[in-house]
Design an enzyme around this catalytic site. Structure first.
Site, PDB file in Angstrom:
ATOM      1  N   GLY A   1       0.770  -1.238   0.000  1.00 11.32           N
ATOM      2  CA  GLY A   1       0.000   0.000   0.000  1.00 11.32           C
ATOM      3  C   GLY A   1       0.797   1.282   0.000  1.00 11.32           C
ATOM      4  O   GLY A   1       0.224   2.374  -0.078  1.00 11.32           O
TER       5      GLY A   1
ATOM      6  N   GLU B   1       4.105  -6.692   1.810  1.00 10.02           N
ATOM      7  CA  GLU B   1       3.604  -7.077   0.486  1.00 10.02           C
ATOM      8  C   GLU B   1       3.535  -5.881  -0.460  1.00 10.02           C
ATOM      9  O   GLU B   1       2.464  -5.561  -0.979  1.00 10.02           O
ATOM     10  CB  GLU B   1       2.178  -7.618   0.594  1.00 10.02           C
ATOM     11  CG  GLU B   1       1.997  -8.877   1.365  1.00 10.02           C
ATOM     12  CD  GLU B   1       0.522  -9.239   1.513  1.00 10.02           C
ATOM     13  OE1 GLU B   1       0.238 -10.404   1.747  1.00 10.02           O
ATOM     14  OE2 GLU B   1      -0.347  -8.346   1.408  1.00 10.02           O
TER      15      GLU B   1
ATOM     16  N   GLY C   1       3.625  -3.694  -3.771  1.00 12.28           N
ATOM     17  CA  GLY C   1       3.557  -3.881  -5.218  1.00 12.28           C
ATOM     18  C   GLY C   1       4.042  -2.608  -5.888  1.00 12.28           C
ATOM     19  O   GLY C   1       5.170  -2.493  -6.351  1.00 12.28           O
TER      20      GLY C   1
ATOM     21  N   ARG D   1      -5.827   3.020 -15.730  1.00 13.07           N
ATOM     22  CA  ARG D   1      -5.848   3.782 -14.473  1.00 13.07           C
ATOM     23  C   ARG D   1      -6.453   5.188 -14.618  1.00 13.07           C
ATOM     24  O   ARG D   1      -7.258   5.590 -13.776  1.00 13.07           O
ATOM     25  CB  ARG D   1      -4.450   3.856 -13.846  1.00 13.07           C
ATOM     26  CG  ARG D   1      -3.840   2.472 -13.542  1.00 13.07           C
ATOM     27  CD  ARG D   1      -2.616   2.536 -12.655  1.00 13.07           C
ATOM     28  NE  ARG D   1      -2.967   2.905 -11.299  1.00 13.07           N
ATOM     29  CZ  ARG D   1      -2.802   4.100 -10.794  1.00 13.07           C
ATOM     30  NH1 ARG D   1      -2.229   5.051 -11.501  1.00 13.07           N
ATOM     31  NH2 ARG D   1      -3.181   4.366  -9.565  1.00 13.07           N
TER      32      ARG D   1
ATOM     33  N   CYS E   1     -13.238   3.428 -28.557  1.00 15.94           N
ATOM     34  CA  CYS E   1     -14.504   4.140 -28.776  1.00 15.94           C
ATOM     35  C   CYS E   1     -15.263   4.373 -27.474  1.00 15.94           C
ATOM     36  O   CYS E   1     -16.329   3.789 -27.255  1.00 15.94           O
ATOM     37  CB  CYS E   1     -15.339   3.375 -29.782  1.00 15.94           C
ATOM     38  SG  CYS E   1     -14.428   3.219 -31.314  1.00 15.94           S
ATOM     39  N   GLU E   2     -14.697   5.156 -26.617  1.00 20.08           N
ATOM     40  CA  GLU E   2     -15.334   5.557 -25.359  1.00 20.08           C
ATOM     41  C   GLU E   2     -14.815   6.939 -24.994  1.00 20.08           C
ATOM     42  O   GLU E   2     -13.615   7.204 -25.129  1.00 20.08           O
ATOM     43  CB  GLU E   2     -14.920   4.620 -24.204  1.00 20.08           C
ATOM     44  CG  GLU E   2     -15.284   3.206 -24.400  1.00 20.08           C
ATOM     45  CD  GLU E   2     -16.017   2.606 -23.206  1.00 20.08           C
ATOM     46  OE1 GLU E   2     -16.410   3.361 -22.295  1.00 20.08           O
ATOM     47  OE2 GLU E   2     -16.192   1.393 -23.222  1.00 20.08           O
TER      48      GLU E   2
ATOM     49  N   TYR F   1       0.149  -1.978 -12.092  1.00 19.37           N
ATOM     50  CA  TYR F   1      -1.252  -1.962 -12.500  1.00 19.37           C
ATOM     51  C   TYR F   1      -1.420  -1.345 -13.895  1.00 19.37           C
ATOM     52  O   TYR F   1      -2.397  -0.673 -14.177  1.00 19.37           O
ATOM     53  CB  TYR F   1      -2.121  -1.250 -11.456  1.00 19.37           C
ATOM     54  CG  TYR F   1      -1.891  -1.793 -10.065  1.00 19.37           C
ATOM     55  CD1 TYR F   1      -2.343  -3.058  -9.727  1.00 19.37           C
ATOM     56  CD2 TYR F   1      -1.166  -1.072  -9.113  1.00 19.37           C
ATOM     57  CE1 TYR F   1      -2.093  -3.588  -8.462  1.00 19.37           C
ATOM     58  CE2 TYR F   1      -0.917  -1.601  -7.849  1.00 19.37           C
ATOM     59  CZ  TYR F   1      -1.386  -2.859  -7.537  1.00 19.37           C
ATOM     60  OH  TYR F   1      -1.144  -3.386  -6.300  1.00 19.37           O
TER      61      TYR F   1
HETATM   62  N1  LLP Z   1      -1.432  -7.090  -0.626  1.00 20.39           N
HETATM   63  C1  LLP Z   1      -2.739  -7.253  -0.923  1.00 20.39           C
HETATM   64  C2  LLP Z   1      -3.518  -8.236  -0.172  1.00 20.39           C
HETATM   65  C3  LLP Z   1      -3.321  -6.459  -1.923  1.00 20.39           C
HETATM   66  O1  LLP Z   1      -4.610  -6.612  -2.201  1.00 20.39           O
HETATM   67  C4  LLP Z   1      -2.540  -5.518  -2.629  1.00 20.39           C
HETATM   68  C5  LLP Z   1      -3.126  -4.676  -3.683  1.00 20.39           C
HETATM   69  C6  LLP Z   1      -1.155  -5.411  -2.311  1.00 20.39           C
HETATM   70  C7  LLP Z   1      -0.660  -6.208  -1.292  1.00 20.39           C
HETATM   71  C8  LLP Z   1      -0.235  -4.474  -3.009  1.00 20.39           C
HETATM   72  O2  LLP Z   1      -0.620  -3.151  -2.855  1.00 20.39           O
HETATM   73  P1  LLP Z   1       0.362  -1.957  -3.337  1.00 20.39           P
HETATM   74  O3  LLP Z   1       1.620  -2.048  -2.528  1.00 20.39           O
HETATM   75  O4  LLP Z   1       0.630  -2.172  -4.777  1.00 20.39           O
HETATM   76  O5  LLP Z   1      -0.421  -0.728  -3.089  1.00 20.39           O
HETATM   77  N2  LLP Z   1      -5.359  -1.284  -9.372  1.00 20.39           N
HETATM   78  C9  LLP Z   1      -5.152  -0.268  -8.363  1.00 20.39           C
HETATM   79  C10 LLP Z   1      -4.489  -0.828  -7.127  1.00 20.39           C
HETATM   80  C11 LLP Z   1      -5.202  -2.038  -6.539  1.00 20.39           C
HETATM   81  C12 LLP Z   1      -4.484  -2.637  -5.362  1.00 20.39           C
HETATM   82  C13 LLP Z   1      -5.039  -3.980  -5.032  1.00 20.39           C
HETATM   83  N3  LLP Z   1      -4.378  -4.656  -3.950  1.00 20.39           N
HETATM   84  C14 LLP Z   1      -4.384   0.881  -8.986  1.00 20.39           C
HETATM   85  O6  LLP Z   1      -4.077   0.842 -10.177  1.00 20.39           O
HETATM   86  O7  LLP Z   1      -4.112   1.884  -8.314  1.00 20.39           O
END
Ligand code: LLP
Length: 418
Positions: free
Chosen positions: A236, A270, A272, A309, A342-343, A371
């Protein structure tokens, strides 16, 4: 920080000119910097070194095998949310003992595969899921390690679609249910309930909600005398897309490390986006300029099918020319950068000051490493873009662009219709 920088008038990735890559690969394509990926991974690892965390990169943010391999090879574990991600994790050579598996809707076959693979922990999100894992573990005659995902009910101040730690979302278990499960652990003879997990949301800029959630969980563990080995604090961490001032790995660690150290638990993270977000750009070509009585549009050869996004979250991605024209720089104009889909929602930027561009010019959409490709689609029957990675001064196509044959793979016209 990232490795997409200008040299003279041209944008480079780790010293490799992007227009040269475009000439060889064709547009649009995603471009990843190996060095940036590792730098970000190392920043977190170093900041949390006192608790020697297991850093499980969140596969959903960027699941390309080369990206996963780069991180796994350097010690990372993986956070997965599906059988498909487990498959990718194994193809990338991940150690199953460094894989954690979250998600509210794990299917039986997915659970079986993960049990057989011997992953480190399932992050369980409901009582029925726990019972399902117990049944599967019993039928496979295995003991399975699980953590319970707690919904700590904190507001993370981010886009509503990516806030997961509030009570009204579908994620995790409330404290009372978690307590009930620990109290009745004998009902799950094949499970070791070894951890607690939280993930409160994504693109969070401030450490305060993390701190609050961590305190809540640790207070609960202590007061209710719950015995676990692992505390997974989720991902997050926000990044800079525009003018944000997110916490750094160090400032984040400074706030939460004292709490984590005191707990004596093994810590899992975790991340991302923190690792992959600014490690990738989407390179696109200008197809047309179009001026209407109301607006100026720059029409490019990528859009919401490649990067959703902006359309989905009104997310801001910086857009920069791959080759700078110094004269043009002096006369920016407000334009909408739009795709061919087309949107009306198919845009990459709205009312964005950009130096004038011409047909054939290349643009880089920044911060597209997380993402981006993973949320892409074939909408409007557009083949998915290629993915390219620069490693130590050389570029490699790490996923070919799709072709028209890929678009109809698996489709069949019934005899009736012939
Ligand atoms: N752990 C769990 C259980 C998660 O559901 C997620 C992301 C992460 C870790 C990693 O989160 P991060 O560090 O990347 O914030 N598609 C959206 C973001 C969706 C995140 C979903 N879960 C976007 O493009 O902003």
């Amino acid at each position: 920080m990232h490795e997409f920088k200008y040299r003279g008038n041209e944008l480079y990735c780790e010293g490799v000119g992007i227009s040269g890559i475009a000439a060889s690969v064709g547009t649009p394509f995603y471009l990843y910097s190996y060095k940036t990926l590792l730098d970000h991974y190392n920043k977190l690892r170093d900041a949390f070194r006192p608790v020697k965390p297991l850093i499980c990169f969140s596969v959903k943010s960027n699941s390309n095998l080369a990206v996963l391999r780069a991180l796994v090879k350097n010690g990372a574990g993986l956070d997965i949310v599906s059988g498909g991600e487990l498959y990718r994790a194994r193809r990338a050579g991940a150690d199953p003992k460094k894989v954690v598996y979250a998600g509210v809707g794990k299917r039986r076959d997915e659970i079986e595969d993960a049990v057989r693979a011997g992953i480190l922990l399932f992050n369980v999100e409901s009582k029925e899921e726990l019972e399902e894992i117990q049944r599967i573990a019993a039928s496979l005659r295995k003991r399975v390690n699980v953590a319970l995902r707690i919904n700590p009910d904190v507001a993370p101040h981010t886009h509503a679609y990516v806030a997961t730690g509030k009570g009204e979302t579908k994620f995790g278990l409330d404290f009372e249910t978690v307590y009930g499960i620990f109290a009745s652990h004998k009902r799950y003879p094949n499970l070791n309930i070894r951890g607690v997990h939280i993930h409160i949301g994504s693109q969070i800029l401030d450490a305060a909600p993390f701190e609050k959630a961590i305190k809540k969980v640790l207070g609960f563990v202590k007061n209710r005398r719950i015995s676990v080995d692992y505390f997974n604090i989720g991902g997050g961490l926000g990044i800079i897309y525009s003018m944000e001032h997110p916490q750094t790995a160090r400032s984040f660690a400074k706030r939460v490390l004292p709490l984590l150290k005191r707990s004596g638990l093994k810590i899992i993270l975790e991340p991302g986006r923190f690792i992959s977000g600014n490690s990738g750009v989407l390179v696109t070509k200008v197809l047309y300029n179009k001026t209407t009585p109301r607006k100026k549009f720059v029409i490019v050869d990528t859009g919401m099918s490649d990067l959703i996004r902006p359309s989905l979250y009104e997310a801001y991605h910086n857009i920069v020319p791959v080759r700078i024209d110094r004269d043009a720089q002096r006369h920016p104009e407000k334009v909408d950068v739009v795709g061919p889909i087309c949107e009306s929602g198919d845009f990459l930027a709205k009312d964005r000051p950009l130096p004038p561009v011409n047909k054939g010019d290349l643009l880089a959409v920044m911060g597209a490493g997380a993402y981006g490709f993973t949320m892409s689609s074939n909408y409007n029957s557009r083949p998915r873009a290629a993915e390219v990675m620069v490693i130590k001064g050389k570029f490699y196509v790490v996923r070919e662009s799709e072709n028209y044959g890929d678009l109809v793979r698996g489709e069949k016209v019934p005899k009736e219709l012939k």
